[in-house]
Design a protein around this motif. Structure first.
Motif, short mmCIF file in Angstrom:
data_model
loop_
_atom_site.label_atom_id
_atom_site.label_comp_id
_atom_site.label_asym_id
_atom_site.label_seq_id
_atom_site.Cartn_x
_atom_site.Cartn_y
_atom_site.Cartn_z
N THR A 106 13.70 9.86 -15.58
CA THR A 106 15.83 10.98 -16.28
C THR A 106 16.06 11.30 -17.74
O THR A 106 16.31 12.81 -17.59
CB THR A 106 16.67 10.18 -15.30
N ALA A 107 14.92 10.54 -18.28
CA ALA A 107 15.78 11.11 -19.46
C ALA A 107 14.33 11.40 -20.28
O ALA A 107 14.49 11.27 -21.62
CB ALA A 107 15.82 9.45 -20.64
N ARG A 108 13.63 13.06 -19.58
CA ARG A 108 12.57 12.92 -20.39
C ARG A 108 12.42 13.89 -21.49
O ARG A 108 12.08 13.60 -22.16
CB ARG A 108 11.91 13.56 -18.84
N GLU A 109 13.45 14.90 -21.46
CA GLU A 109 13.96 14.83 -22.30
C GLU A 109 14.26 14.60 -23.40
O GLU A 109 14.61 15.72 -24.56
CB GLU A 109 14.88 16.44 -21.78
N TYR A 110 14.75 13.35 -23.66
CA TYR A 110 15.45 12.39 -24.53
C TYR A 110 13.97 11.93 -25.49
O TYR A 110 14.12 12.77 -25.83
CB TYR A 110 15.90 11.19 -23.96
#
Lengths: 191, 283
Positions: free
Chosen positions: B14-18
């Motif tokens: 879910t936090a891939r862009e982080y």
């Protein structure tokens, strides 16, 4: 209402959280700052009082221990340095070990699905964990009945299209060690 | 500069862009993130809600690997950070817990925000800014576990933290005051009591709007997910519409640095931040 419950109960909690709990003078600061107090059936200061009165069944059967989001606001602001959030942890641990149905049964089922995912792959695989949780908690059945599943599917598709859902389970070389930790944990239960 | 890096489970999903923005920003600042070998989950709230031994032993395994490596350990997730710091205290305090995993507390455990806000990087950060975040009004959202409880996190300002606010100003944006910096997003209740999540996040979104902020800036994968993914549901419930972009602080750094890939990261959000940034002339 029980006034004196299981004497051993209070000792178990005190052992885990420290003697500061005896200094609670019911100032309500924990309850005033709690972001989820609106969803609780006992406020945090009442939980502390009940623990000190040995009211085991009363606190373990409360909704409060499950809707507590573990945000640590109570612990941070307590003037007597009582680890209130840790009291909630210990109560959740004791309740789960009791094997009885929790007032908010879905929360411990979620914790189990989360930990099972770690035990299996060393890391949490979000998709597998959510699938197990929705099946075991009855959420899937409920949502199929109410039609709410459509919203979840919609959200799932959006996340998938944005690359936010990892399809393949993670690979972690430490799985064996993690499994051993879970084995050891069984021997370290509260009650 | 080399550090050990513990991404945490959500950075793979879910936090891939982080994760992507952290990688780009650290590369720009010549920071080598060495992923901790064979890292495993910290156990998060499920471990400390279920079994005391697990709540210390699961993070301890990672701390021990990092200590053997001999480098400071940096993690971008507020929950992982909190569990590591709690385990550090439990393993090294006077009445220390023994989980059969060696850890002596010889390395520092840092959250990515704390790490990148170190004085030693401030000059480099300023030099790298190609496109200041002019006219972008943002509220800083620290959430819970980055700051609380201070005797675990070693935070100096737990009711009114400043790191994100300073960073936003340094990047050329406007950090707007609001009183909900450290309010709770509800964390993992999102799966079990989504009604609570709607109420808590609805309040946060309303306050951000009242503060006239264009966006909310976070440093936690769960806060970002709860705020970003539920806006439509909350809006439907309350009969209003929300459209407030929720950034990771590293995305704003990458934007100001002119890092490649910014558009790709932002495209992963459910509330698309690109129209806002286009209207401000920032992308």
């Amino acid at each position: 209402m029980e006034l004196i419950g299981d004497k051993n109960f209070r000792d178990v909690v005190v052992d885990a959280v420290g003697e500061e709990i005896f200094t609670c003078y019911q100032c309500y600061k924990c309850s005033a700052g709690c972001p989820v107090s609106f969803a609780m059936d006992m406020l945090p200061h009442q939980v502390i009082r009940s623990v000190l009165f040995n009211q085991k069944e009363r606190v373990l059967s409360s909704r409060t221990i499950w809707v507590c989001a573990a945000c640590e606001t109570c612990t941070t602001r307590c003037p007597n340095e009582i680890e209130i959030a840790k009291v909630m942890d210990v109560l959740r641990q004791i309740q789960q070990e009791s094997g009885k149905q929790a007032k908010e049964p879905k929360v411990p089922i979620f914790h189990k699905a989360f930990l099972d995912s770690i035990k299996k792959t060393g890391r949490v695989h979000e998709l597998t964990m959510i699938r197990n949780y929705t099946q075991k908690s009855g959420e899937l059945r409920e949502k199929l009945k109410t039609g709410e599943w459509k919203n979840d599917v919609k959200l799932g598709i959006k996340m998938f299209l944005r690359g936010k859902l990892k399809v393949m389970p993670p690979k972690c070389g430490g799985v064996k060690e993690v499994k051993k930790i879970f084995e050891q944990a069984k021997e370290h239960k509260k009650a | 500069m080399k550090v050990s890096f513990f991404p945490g489970c959500s950075l793979e999903g879910t936090a891939r862009e982080y994760g992507e923005s952290i990688e780009a920003v650290c590369k720009s600042l010549d920071i080598e993130l060495q992923e901790l070998s064979d890292w495993s989950c910290c156990g998060a709230s499920s471990a400390h809600s279920t079994n005391e031994f697990l709540s210390v032993a699961l993070p301890a395994r990672n701390l021990s690997i990092a200590e053997r490596k001999g480098q400071d350990l940096v993690t971008p997730c507020a929950a992982c950070f909190s569990r590591f710091k709690a385990a550090e205290k439990a393993l090294t305090c006077e009445s220390k817990v023994d989980v059969g995993i060696p850890f002596q507390g010889k390395i520092n455990i840092l959250h990515m925000l704390e790490f990148l806000c170190r004085e030693e990087f401030s000059e480099d950060i300023e030099k790298k800014i190609k496109r200041p975040l002019k006219n972008l009004k943002a509220v800083s959202y620290y959430g819970c576990l980055l700051v609380r409880p201070p005797r675990v996190t070693d935070t100096e300002h737990w009711e009114d933290p400043q790191a994100l606010d300073i960073l936003i100003s340094r990047l050329g944006g406007e950090s707007v005051f609001w009183p909900y910096k450290t309010e709770c997003c509800g964390g993992s209740l999102v799966l079990t009591r989504v009604d609570i999540i709607h109420r808590l996040n609805g309040r946060l979104l309303d306050m951000a709007r009242e503060a006239e902020a264009d966006c909310i800036v976070t440093a936690c994968p769960l806060c970002q997910a709860n705020l970003d993914t539920r806006q439509e549901e909350i809006g439907d419930k309350e009969g209003v519409s929300y459209d407030i972009p929720i950034f990771y602080f590293t995305e704003l750094m990458g934007l100001a640095f002119g890092n490649k890939g910014v558009r790709k990261w932002l495209g992963r959000h459910l509330v698309d931040p690109r129209p806002l940034l286009e209207s401000k002339g920032l992308i």
